[in-house]
Every structure is written in C-alpha cells, then in structure tokens.
Design an enzyme around this catalytic site. Structure first.
Site, PDB file in Angstrom:
ATOM      1  N   ASP A  41       0.821  -1.218   0.000  1.00  0.00           N
ATOM      2  CA  ASP A  41       0.000   0.000   0.000  1.00  0.00           C
ATOM      3  C   ASP A  41       0.855   1.270   0.000  1.00  0.00           C
ATOM      4  OD1 ASP A  41       1.013  -0.270   2.502  1.00  0.00           O
ATOM      5  OD2 ASP A  41      -0.877   0.014   3.564  1.00  0.00           O
ATOM      6  N   HIS A 247      23.300   3.807 -19.064  1.00  0.00           N
ATOM      7  CA  HIS A 247      22.233   4.054 -18.085  1.00  0.00           C
ATOM      8  C   HIS A 247      22.499   3.296 -16.780  1.00  0.00           C
ATOM      9  CE1 HIS A 247      19.301   5.205 -21.549  1.00  0.00           C
ATOM     10  NE2 HIS A 247      20.144   6.170 -21.254  1.00  0.00           N
ATOM     11  N   ASP A 264      25.995  11.688 -13.932  1.00  0.00           N
ATOM     12  CA  ASP A 264      24.944  12.275 -14.769  1.00  0.00           C
ATOM     13  C   ASP A 264      23.747  12.442 -13.850  1.00  0.00           C
ATOM     14  OD1 ASP A 264      22.939  12.922 -16.567  1.00  0.00           O
ATOM     15  OD2 ASP A 264      23.495  11.384 -18.030  1.00  0.00           O
ATOM     16  N   ASP A 275      19.840  18.597 -16.428  1.00  0.00           N
ATOM     17  CA  ASP A 275      20.481  17.352 -16.864  1.00  0.00           C
ATOM     18  C   ASP A 275      21.959  17.646 -17.118  1.00  0.00           C
ATOM     19  OD1 ASP A 275      21.139  14.926 -17.986  1.00  0.00           O
ATOM     20  OD2 ASP A 275      19.818  15.116 -19.730  1.00  0.00           O
ATOM     21  N   HIS A 354      25.726   7.314 -28.872  1.00  0.00           N
ATOM     22  CA  HIS A 354      24.428   7.971 -28.627  1.00  0.00           C
ATOM     23  C   HIS A 354      24.384   9.308 -29.345  1.00  0.00           C
ATOM     24  CE1 HIS A 354      26.330  10.641 -25.667  1.00  0.00           C
ATOM     25  NE2 HIS A 354      26.857   9.593 -25.077  1.00  0.00           N
ATOM     26  N   HIS A 358      19.312  16.310 -26.587  1.00  0.00           N
ATOM     27  CA  HIS A 358      17.852  16.191 -26.709  1.00  0.00           C
ATOM     28  C   HIS A 358      17.217  17.451 -26.148  1.00  0.00           C
ATOM     29  CE1 HIS A 358      18.077  15.302 -22.370  1.00  0.00           C
ATOM     30  NE2 HIS A 358      19.111  14.545 -22.677  1.00  0.00           N
ATOM     31  N   HIS A 365      13.804  14.123 -21.294  1.00  0.00           N
ATOM     32  CA  HIS A 365      13.807  13.988 -22.748  1.00  0.00           C
ATOM     33  C   HIS A 365      12.508  14.629 -23.194  1.00  0.00           C
ATOM     34  CE1 HIS A 365      16.601  10.262 -22.214  1.00  0.00           C
ATOM     35  NE2 HIS A 365      17.237  11.399 -22.100  1.00  0.00           N
ATOM     36  N   GLU A 388      25.800  16.843 -25.077  1.00  0.00           N
ATOM     37  CA  GLU A 388      26.391  15.795 -24.251  1.00  0.00           C
ATOM     38  C   GLU A 388      27.139  14.716 -25.025  1.00  0.00           C
ATOM     39  OE1 GLU A 388      23.517  13.004 -22.561  1.00  0.00           O
ATOM     40  OE2 GLU A 388      21.884  14.261 -23.283  1.00  0.00           O
ATOM     41  N   TYR A 392      33.324   6.170 -24.673  1.00  0.00           N
ATOM     42  CA  TYR A 392      33.245   5.038 -23.745  1.00  0.00           C
ATOM     43  C   TYR A 392      34.060   3.891 -24.312  1.00  0.00           C
ATOM     44  CZ  TYR A 392      29.253   8.081 -23.115  1.00  0.00           C
ATOM     45  OH  TYR A 392      28.466   9.192 -22.978  1.00  0.00           O
ATOM     46  N   ARG A 409      31.717  11.562 -20.254  1.00  0.00           N
ATOM     47  CA  ARG A 409      30.662  12.355 -20.902  1.00  0.00           C
ATOM     48  C   ARG A 409      30.661  13.713 -20.223  1.00  0.00           C
ATOM     49  NH1 ARG A 409      26.901   9.030 -20.657  1.00  0.00           N
ATOM     50  NH2 ARG A 409      25.630   9.620 -18.876  1.00  0.00           N
ATOM     51  N   GLU A 411      28.099  17.099 -20.139  1.00  0.00           N
ATOM     52  CA  GLU A 411      26.747  17.498 -20.566  1.00  0.00           C
ATOM     53  C   GLU A 411      26.335  18.810 -19.929  1.00  0.00           C
ATOM     54  OE1 GLU A 411      23.603  14.759 -19.347  1.00  0.00           O
ATOM     55  OE2 GLU A 411      22.275  15.582 -20.902  1.00  0.00           O
TER      56      GLU A 411
HETATM   57  N1  GLY Z   1      20.320  11.687 -18.152  1.00  0.00           N
HETATM   58  C1  GLY Z   1      19.694  11.289 -19.335  1.00  0.00           C
HETATM   59  C2  GLY Z   1      20.362  11.864 -20.498  1.00  0.00           C
HETATM   60  O1  GLY Z   1      21.432  12.408 -20.376  1.00  0.00           O
HETATM   61  O2  GLY Z   1      19.837  11.854 -21.578  1.00  0.00           O
HETATM   62 MN    MN Z   2      22.193  13.315 -18.620  1.00  0.00          MN
HETATM   63 MN    MN Z   3      20.776  14.269 -21.373  1.00  0.00          MN
END
Ligand code: GLY
Ligand code: MN
Ligand code: MN
Length: 441
Positions: A41, A247, A264, A275, A354, A358, A365, A388, A392, A409, A411
């Site tokens: 619950d 991820h 991140d 982000d 990637h 975005h 996103h 970003e 890797y 990375r 960003e």
């Molecule tokens: N943290 C998700 C991205 O960087 O797209």
């Molecule tokens: Mn991110």
């Molecule tokens: Mn991002």
C-alpha cells in the site's frame, strides 16, 4: 481577470485556437497521471502528467482538464474535474483544493467533482467535430475514452452524433512546450543552478574508498536543501568501468584512487528538469590516457555548444560531435583511416554510440519533434537542449590496455537565444584545470 495562473489560462486558450484552426472546434480532454503503487500500500512520490501540468499547474492526482472549443472565438469553456474536499481524507493524506477553490485559483471557468467526469464528458462530446485526447498514454484513460465514445454512439437514434475524429492532443501541446516562455526559463535556470551546485559539491567531496551511493547522497543533499524535491531522472554515479554503461543505475561500487567518476544527475525544480554530466578523477588528477580522452570529449562538447544558434538545424551539433570525436579517435590510433572513411563506416560508434543531445523541459527527454517531413528542425529562441557528447572505451582487442574502461561524458543545458545560445549550466567546472583543482580539495 489576472491571477497567479493566468499563463496557464493563456496556454489553454492557445490549444483552443489550435482546435478551431484544425477542426473548427471540438472537445479536448487531458488527464493527469495516475498514482503508482511501489509495493503493497505504498505509493511512489506523485508526479503530475507533464502535458496536464503545463496547461493547468494543478498538482493533484485524479484530475482531468476539459476544453470545449466552439466554432467562434469567445465560445469556449475551460473546465477542471478534480477530487472533492474531504475532511477525513485530508486528515490522512493532506490538503486538497476541491473544485471551488481549484476553479478560482487555477483560472478555470468551471470545475466539478471528478465523480461527474463520465457523465459530463459523454454529454459534451455529442455532435462535436473532434475529440482531442491522448490515447495510449494511460490504460485507464484509454478505457474511459472508449466507454465515453460508445455511450455517445449509443445515442445515435436520438439524432446525436459521436465525434468522428479522435486527434492526439499531445502534438499541439508538444509544439507549445518546445519553446519555453519567460516563466519556464526562470524555473529552468533555477533547476540548472541547483544541479550545478550539486555537481560542485560531489566533485569537492568524493574520495577514494567511498561507495558511489555516498556521492549520490551528496547530490541529493544539495537538491533537497534548495527545494528541488525530485530528481529529473535517477542519478547516474558511475565509477571506473561503470562509466561505460550508459544508463548505469546500481550506484553501489566502491571507488578506487585513480578511477574516473562519471556523474549524470539533475534535479527537477517545480516540474522542470535539468540534466548535467561531469566526469572527474577520484583522488585529484587525471592520468595520461584519461586526460587524452577527457580533452577530446571536452573539445567536442565546446564545438557542439558553438553550433547551437537560432536558424541552424537541430542535427548540426550532432554532426559536429561525430567529426571532432572521430578525428580525435584517429589521432589517438583508436580508429584507423581517414576522417571521411571513419565517419562513413561508423567505426567511431564503438566508442560514441548515442546522440549529442535532446530537448529539455518538463520532461528530461522533452517533447517536440526533431524532424519535420524528414528535415531536421530549425532551432528557435526559447528552445532548450542538452549538449552531451561522450566517449566510452570497453576492453577490446583493438584497444591498447591503457584506455580500457575509460568512460567520459560532459553534458550542459543550453538555451537557444535570439543571437546564439546561453549555457544554463556553465557554473559547473569542466576544464581539466578547474576540475582537478576542485577534486584535489
Ligand atoms: N540523463 C539522461 C540523459 O542524459 O539523456
Ligand atoms: Mn544526462
Ligand atoms: Mn541528457
């Protein structure tokens, strides 16, 4: 009539205008998100649906917004359905606005108990040219809409017609959400500031032998103490080889001196996401291979940010990332051949797989089309996007061992302005000198 939520009222009026333009009016029904059970619950912390929240600012579950758009300007009604006041429920679960206060405060023309939704929706759907609603978003809502349509169809012998057309209202709302107004930008700036502060705190405090979750706690500390009570997405605190898992979410590895730590993480502030990613050495200094990759990603990221300006296609900066990274990988002998050959074969995708970023807004996103009729969308002032690029390097036969397990990375969140761009997260250190200075503390 001006009140605290007049901007929500104006956004709803724009949806009504769009409905008139598309189908000469109709009915829009936008539900908020259902509550979600975590176990037994116990519920997950509640988060309203972003489309609903964008148009209403209303924070409670069990609510639906209805817009009735007549053919003529002026013939429209903005209606909210929400939970009733309840002394007993409010004693257990906390304050509820109830329809009367909600109508007044959130600027609706009418408000009713959510218990009246089914009846009123069927009544108001009669003889409408179109029904604007999201389908395939919430199973319960899909069912409610189907039931409503069937109920109206059953009245056909009384001379009533059901809407012939069901249109996904999300397209119209998404187009509006893509370009942020001044109020939204104020919240996004604040979200960016708080997240930036959290990254600085993490950089200054992380040390050898800590577990990744201890760094996550430093981030959470900073988010919460500035009033950002949610993360925009689960924080990624990825040390050593985990940095190569895009991820990564476990956040439970014990860090060693000499590891790189990729964080991140971004808070959500009053509904708006930030982000940010930064990568830094645990123990204070990059080693040679780490520094080479870091400088390459940084060069790519700076070049990408420079490619953000009004009038440019969205996809330009991704192409910049590919070019800079591919050339760097060739220079480091991680890819072989000419730049054109490496771009053509996609060999660089072993290390950069990637997109360069975005849209960012209420959702991390965020909504908004990236292409229209196959053509990349043109950037406009008020759009916010992330930049970003990353690199890797998993252990592999074609890679010298000194590069194994390096994941980097960087960003930032970038606003498209009238003349170029503004980096909303610029207060987060990223040059090698700045990063090493903060880590060494
Ligand atoms: N943290 C998700 C991205 O960087 O797209
Ligand atoms: Mn991110
Ligand atoms: Mn991002």
């Amino acid at each position: 009539m001006k009140h605290a939520h007049h901007h929500h009222r104006e956004r709803r009026a724009r949806v009504v205008a769009e409905m008139r333009a598309q189908t000469g009016g109709g009915l829009a029904a936008v539900p908020t998100a259902p509550e979600a059970i975590r176990n037994a619950d116990t519920h997950y912390p509640y988060r309203p649906d972003s489309h609903f929240y964008y148009l209403s600012g209303f924070p409670e579950a069990d609510a639906v917004m209805v817009l009735v758009a007549g053919r003529e300007a002026g013939e429209s009604r903005q209606v909210l359905f929400c939970r009733d006041k309840s002394p007993e429920r409010e004693t257990w679960d906390g304050f509820r606005y109830g329809p009367d206060a909600a109508r007044e405060i959130f600027g609706f023309d009418e408000a009713y108990s959510i218990a009246e939704l089914a009846g009123k929706l069927a009544e108001w759907s009669c003889d409408q040219p179109a029904l604007y609603t999201p389908l395939g978003l919430y199973a319960g809502w899909d069912h409610a809409i189907t039931a409503t349509l069937n109920e109206v169809r059953n009245r056909v012998r009384t001379g009533i017609a059901a809407p012939e057309t069901v249109i996904d209202v999300r397209s119209a709302i998404a187009a509006m959400r893509l370009v942020k107004d001044a109020g939204e930008l104020g919240l996004m700036r604040r979200a960016a500031e708080i997240s930036s502060s959290a990254h600085r705190r993490a950089m200054a405090r992380a040390e050898p032998n800590w577990y990744e979750y201890q760094v996550e706690a430093e981030l959470a500390h900073e988010f919460l103490r500035f009033g950002a009570q949610a993360v925009a997405y689960p924080s990624i605190v990825a040390s050593g080889p985990n940095a190569c898992v895009l991820h990564y979410r476990e956040n439970n590895r014990q860090m060693q001196a000499g590891d790189l730590l990729l964080i991140d993480a971004g808070c959500e502030f009053q509904g708006y996401a930030s982000d940010i990613t930064r990568t830094f050495p645990i123990g204070g200094a990059f080693n040679g291979a780490q520094k080479a990759i870091y400088e390459l990603v940084l060069a790519a990221q700076l070049a990408c940010i420079d490619a953000v300006a009004p009038g440019k296609p969205f996809h330009d900066y991704h192409k910049v990332a590919e070019r800079v990274l591919a050339q760097g990988l060739i220079d480091l002998k991680l890819c072989e051949g000419s730049l054109d050959a490496v771009l053509e074969s996609g060999a660089y995708k072993q290390f950069y797989m990637h997109r360069a970023g975005h849209w960012l807004g209420l959702d991390v996103h965020d909504v908004g089309l990236y292409r229209i009729d196959g053509e990349s969308r043109t950037l406009e002032p008020g759009m916010v996007l992330t930049v970003e690029p990353g690199c890797y390097i998993r252990p592999a036969d074609n890679v010298p061992e000194e590069f194994w397990d390096i994941g980097v990375r960087i960003e930032d969140d970038v606003l498209v302005t009238a003349h170029g761009h503004e980096n909303l997260t610029a207060a987060t250190p990223k040059s090698v000198a700045e990063v090493e200075a903060l880590c060494a503390r």
